[in-house]
Design an enzyme around this catalytic site. Structure first.
Site, PDB file in Angstrom:
ATOM      1  N   GLY A 120       0.843  -1.193   0.000  1.00  0.00           N
ATOM      2  CA  GLY A 120       0.000   0.000   0.000  1.00  0.00           C
ATOM      3  C   GLY A 120       0.875   1.238   0.000  1.00  0.00           C
ATOM      4  N   ASP A 166     -13.622   7.587  10.494  1.00  0.00           N
ATOM      5  CA  ASP A 166     -13.297   7.271   9.102  1.00  0.00           C
ATOM      6  C   ASP A 166     -13.701   5.836   8.768  1.00  0.00           C
ATOM      7  OD1 ASP A 166     -12.480   8.011   6.605  1.00  0.00           O
ATOM      8  OD2 ASP A 166     -10.338   7.771   6.975  1.00  0.00           O
TER       9      ASP A 166
END
Lengths: 340, 510
Positions: free
Chosen positions: B27, B143
């Site tokens: 990532g 989030d």
């Protein structure tokens, strides 16, 4: 069975008493592993959680100030805080967190317009030593650290910690390998050195020599990036605070300090460079620079000017540019020191 | 439920980078990279999030809080850090490796139209367990989205990324000025999160928000899992989009015409999502309550996921490589670094459109969709002109279309009232409300600016007259901010000089 004994809800005072009794039991029976102890531990966890919900409210209800005051008063009437701090390592993670929040909240509770937590801590100031030393225990550091930061909201308590021998330990705690613990110690250190202006100014003037010797060698010249970055930022915060004016003048008159700052200016890290500049400019702006400062600046004139030529912040910063221009002007105007 | 005492520190993870062997990159964000690695001393596979603290624009204080939260949380559905330590100027956060990656990445690679309902139920229940624990601890996640829900090969589900989470117990004790935390009332007013998943009260954060904002995002996440993406996300930023918005164009977000599968979802599921997406935060159920919803009654165990969802999936490493290739291809269409991409590292195959202002949502239970409602100015003007007016005159109202019936969202009027009320007394608008409104305005401006930036990149030089006004405005605001800072600093420096000269005067007199 239990339903039968479901009596009326316990008062805040009852809850504190029950908590204290259980803490005493836990404290005095450290090794007993029998189920009885486990039951008591479970009950203790539940009680601490109830104390927390009185102080903070729960999902449905906001805290009631009368209940908070009663709880606080009963809590500090006897030695509950000491017991709680001492028994904290014996509690499980959830109970430790609840207890930490309870202790934090109690520091701000007023009973008849007094912060009675402060009175209690002044009478039991040795508790601060336990909390500070908590940074040496990986499992306890974040809990004790949080409690400690809340306690040093009281000026007298902060003064005690600053003047105790333990303050020296922070220079090592800040560099512990665990990032979370080191960062917590660093936050506490910053709080100690910025929160109570008059106390800090007094501490820094009285302890100038050893404090800045340690600060320079252990923090500003640390091999750890984050230590250097936080230290240079905190140094700027301290020196630029006008209550520390005398300390600042003394700091910027030392060639050793200037040498360290000039090394930080050369760092590859932008953040450190910028923060270092904010301290460096004080050396240059000083209208009464000692001869050795002037000679160092003169000796490095070309290098400094070259450095500042393409020294920029990421975002446009007019003030920074203005400071920089002024520093450049000052350096260009430097004349060798005339002996009076 | 979450009270088992984990003792993860007993398994040793050294604070030394040489003890880890990096095997793959899985990532990447602007200032963070996530690696797959092996911890050599105990031969465990781990994920390492490496955050460049020198490049990261986030304050060290928030990094500290994230690290603290992560080491103090302990729940089977929450991704916890083994340890974290500095490696030169990067912070390494060593975490368990979740071998199947994020649900967003799973959907992008293998389920572009969303997951089946039984799978969704398991994922949502596990996520709710995590949320309920978090909320009980006094934390907001802020989030919640499929990109932050990770899954292991055995089907266990963990909520990750506490980069923007906040605690209502802990007011930032440091400088405290930039944090909107107000521990007394347990409400937050600062903006955080990713726009598509943001609750209305977070966007209009003038009244503050609390745990129920996470419940909203949870509802959006449910839609995301059902359809493969959150409402609105596929729309490219372009001039035409703004036209559609301002002309009250109602579009069906999921293009059902194309999507011939015509998925059927149960009444229970729709009802559950509907509860989460109530406009009124106080009417949304708590995480604990939602867990008792009948949708979760016959929910399978998490190994159901390993048998049904995870079979034959490409590995996280493979997926990341694919995404990287795609990114390289589309490199030239993409705009420069977005401000808030830092916390996007788990968002493998990320969303390209980031910020768009939405004034409200209408949950359409039959269509199982969320219809966005966009702010429309009275004169049906261009949206950017509208914003300019709001800033200049502060009395404009935004009309929020709510399924035919119009409702005024008079944020700006409130603001003006506040000023008057302050003088005349009896005005109920206080500083907090004002702050909220101002922050909302600031956020709108930021959004608008972002949008303008994107468009400028898209159009690549093409003239756009309407936009330039807004840019000018942004410039003016920037300049004003800077001036304020300068004055503050100058003031300070003057005081200091005074101090120095006093001192030198003393020295001279000696």
């Amino acid at each position: 069975m239990k339903g039968l004994f479901k009596s009326k809800p316990k008062t805040p005072v009852d809850l504190v008493r029950l908590t204290r009794d259980l803490l005493i039991y836990v404290d005095q029976n450290p090794d007993s592993r029998e189920t009885k102890r486990e039951e008591k531990m479970l009950e203790l966890n539940k009680l601490i959680r109830e104390l927390k919900s009185i102080l903070y409210g729960n999902g449905e209800a906001e805290p009631v100030s009368e209940a908070c005051a009663q709880l606080t008063q009963e809590f500090f009437r006897e030695n509950t805080l000491r017991l709680l701090i001492l028994c904290l390592p014996k509690l499980n993670l959830e109970a430790r967190k609840d207890a930490t929040q309870v202790v934090a909240n109690l520091q701000r509770q007023q009973v008849q317009f007094r912060l009675i937590a402060c009175d209690y801590l002044e009478a039991n100031i040795d508790l601060m030593d336990i909390l500070v030393l908590g940074y040496e225990n990986t499992d306890m550091a974040l809990h004790y650290g949080t409690m400690l930061r809340e306690c040093i909201r009281h000026q007298s308590v902060a003064r005690y910690v600053l003047e105790s021998e333990n303050v020296k330990k922070f220079f090592d705690y800040i560099q512990l390998p665990n990032f979370d613990i080191a960062a917590d110690a660093s936050a506490t250190f910053k709080e100690l050195l910025t929160r109570h202006k008059s106390t800090v100014a007094e501490f820094l003037s009285k302890n100038y020599d050893w404090f800045f010797a340690e600060y320079n060698s252990k923090l500003l010249e640390s091999t750890n990036y984050i230590t250097r970055r936080q230290a240079i930022k905190l140094l700027g915060d301290m020196l630029l605070d006008r209550s520390n004016c005398a300390v600042m003048t003394r700091y910027v008159s030392s060639r050793d300090n200037l040498r360290i700052l000039m090394n930080l200016l050369r760092e590859s890290s932008k953040s450190i460079q910028i923060e270092a500049f904010h301290v460096f400019k004080l050396f240059v702006a000083n209208q009464h620079k000692p001869a050795d400062i002037i000679s160092i600046l003169l000796a490095n004139k070309t290098k400094l000017l070259r450095l500042f030529a393409d020294f920029k912040t990421d975002k446009e910063d007019e003030q920074f540019e203005a400071d920089k221009a002024q520093v450049i002007r000052e350096i260009l105007a430097l004349e060798p020191w005339d002996q009076p | 439920m979450a009270q088992e005492i984990e003792k993860p520190r007993k398994v040793q993870y050294p604070h030394d980078s040489t003890c880890y062997k990096i095997t793959d990159e899985i990532g990447r964000g602007v200032s963070a990279i996530v690696y797959k690695a092996i911890c050599i001393p105990n031969s465990t596979v781990v994920a390492i999030k490496s955050i460049d603290l020198d490049r990261s624009r986030t304050e060290l204080e928030s990094v500290r809080l994230e690290a603290k939260i992560m080491s103090l949380l302990s729940h089977p559905n929450i991704l916890r850090a083994h340890c974290s330590f500095m490696v030169d100027h990067r912070l390494w956060v060593v975490m368990p490796f979740m071998s199947s990656g994020s649900l967003q990445s799973i959907m992008t690679s293998s389920f572009p139209d969303g997951l089946s309902e039984p799978c969704i139920a398991v994922i949502l229940r596990e996520t709710l367990n995590a949320l309920s624990y978090l909320h009980n601890q006094g934390h907001l996640h802020r989030d919640i989205k499929a990109g932050n829900i990770l899954i292991d090969s055995n089907g266990s589900v963990k909520l990750a990324d506490f980069g923007v989470s906040a605690s209502i117990y802990e007011s930032n004790s440091g400088k405290g000025s930039n944090s909107g935390t107000n521990s007394a009332s347990g409400r937050l007013t600062d903006l955080a999160g990713t726009p598509y998943w943001m609750a209305p009260e977070v966007i209009h954060s003038h009244t503050g928000y609390s745990f129920k904002a996470d419940i909203w995002s949870f509802g959006i996440t449910a839609l995301e899992l059902a359809h493969g993406r959150p409402p609105l996300s596929h729309l490219p930023p372009s001039k035409s989009l703004i036209m559609k918005i301002t002309k009250r164009y109602r579009f069906s977000d999921y293009e059902r015409a194309k999507n011939s599968k015509n998925k059927k979802f149960s009444k229970n599921f729709k009802d559950m999502v509907g509860l989460c997406l109530d406009q009124d935060p106080s009417k949304r159920p708590s995480a604990e309550k939602l867990l008792k919803h009948s949708f979760f009654k016959n929910c399978k165990n998490s190994d159901f996921l390993s048998k049904n969802l995870l079979v034959g999936l490409p590995s996280v490493e493979q997926r990341f490589r694919e995404i990287k290739l795609q990114r390289l291809e589309s490199m030239n269409c993409r705009s420069a670094d977005g401000d808030d991409e830092d916390d996007q590292v788990f968002l493998i195959g990320g969303v390209t459109v980031k910020q768009r202002r939405i004034s409200g949502w209408n949950f359409n239970e039959d269509g199982f969709e969320l219809d966005p409602v966009f702010p429309v100015s009275k004169e049906d003007n261009e949206i950017d002109n509208d914003i300019v007016k709001q800033v200049r005159f502060g009395g404009e109202t935004i009309i929020r279309d709510r399924g035919g019936e119009s409702e005024k969202l008079n944020l700006q009027t409130q603001l003006a009232d506040g000023e008057i009320g302050g003088g005349g007394g009896g005005g109920s608008v206080d500083r907090d409300v004002m702050m909220g409104s101002l922050m909302f305005l600031k956020k709108s401006l930021d959004d608008q600016r972002q949008k303008v930036m994107n468009m400028i990149d898209m159009i690549n030089g093409e003239e756009n007259v309407e936009m330039s006004r807004e840019l000018q405005l942004m410039q003016v605001i920037e300049n004003l901010k800077m001036e304020l800072e300068n004055v503050k600093k100058r003031n300070f420096e003057l005081e200091m000089e005074l101090g120095v000269s006093q001192l030198t005067a003393k020295q001279q007199s000696l």
